[in-house]
Design a protein around this motif. Structure first.
Motif: not given
Length: 184
Positions: A68-72, A75-76, A119-123, A133-137
């Motif tokens: 859904l184009y919302a991955g990232g 946290g840091a 990992f996020a970039r590879a996925l 789009l990072p998911t904040p901690g």
């Protein structure tokens, strides 16, 4: 979770356990398992990383936001993730059963742990989607409670030293190739 939050330290089967709740729980499980070891009983302690399978587990849960184009990253994104392709996990567990010299702790992880950002970039590449789009901690903590940190934010750079020394050969040691195989 036996190693705890260890930053960029490379962790092998001989590394000391962490000091948090999950590490203590894992130490207790291993202590109980080793109690049955004897002349006729060999115990192998499978220390499993994140098993990549698109149908279940962590990868399955990550796919929807990325599609859904919302991955990232979480946290840091600097925390290390120790992952393994599901087929390599099965092969390595079988190797442990069939290898008489395998005993004690055995890390079931690919030889190349990566940061969560990597990992996020590879996925994202595997799915043809951005991973920005990072998911904040704090959001993870709100959603998952106190388990968010040990499950998603702790850094564990675990390598399978004993398996490599014992001659085990990974079919999917590269993250990009592993994800391409799993998502094709």
């Amino acid at each position: 979770g036996i190693y705890g939050d260890r930053g960029g330290e490379t962790l092998t089967e001989s590394s000391r356990p962490g000091g948090d709740f999950l590490a203590e729980l894992a130490r207790e499980w291993e202590r109980e398992a080793l109690a049955v070891q004897g002349d006729r009983t060999r115990v192998v302690l499978l220390r499993t990383g994140i098993v990549l399978d698109p149908r279940e587990g962590a990868l399955a849960k990550m796919l929807a936001p990325f599609r859904l184009y919302a991955g990232g990253p979480f946290g840091a994104g600097r925390q290390f993730m120790s992952w393994i392709h599901r087929d390599d996990w099965v092969s390595l567990a079988r190797w442990a059963v069939e290898t008489p010299g395998a005993r004690g702790p055995l890390n079931l992880t690919a030889p190349g742990p990566v940061t969560n950002t990597h990992f996020a970039r590879a996925l994202g590449r595997a799915l043809g989607r951005p991973a920005v789009l990072p998911t904040p901690g704090f959001a993870l903590t709100l959603a998952l409670g106190e388990m968010a940190a040990p499950l998603l934010l702790y850094s564990q750079r675990v390598v399978p030293a004993r398996a490599l020394e014992g001659g085990f050969r990974f079919a999917h040691p590269d993250l990009d190739e592993a994800l391409a195989d799993l998502l094709s």
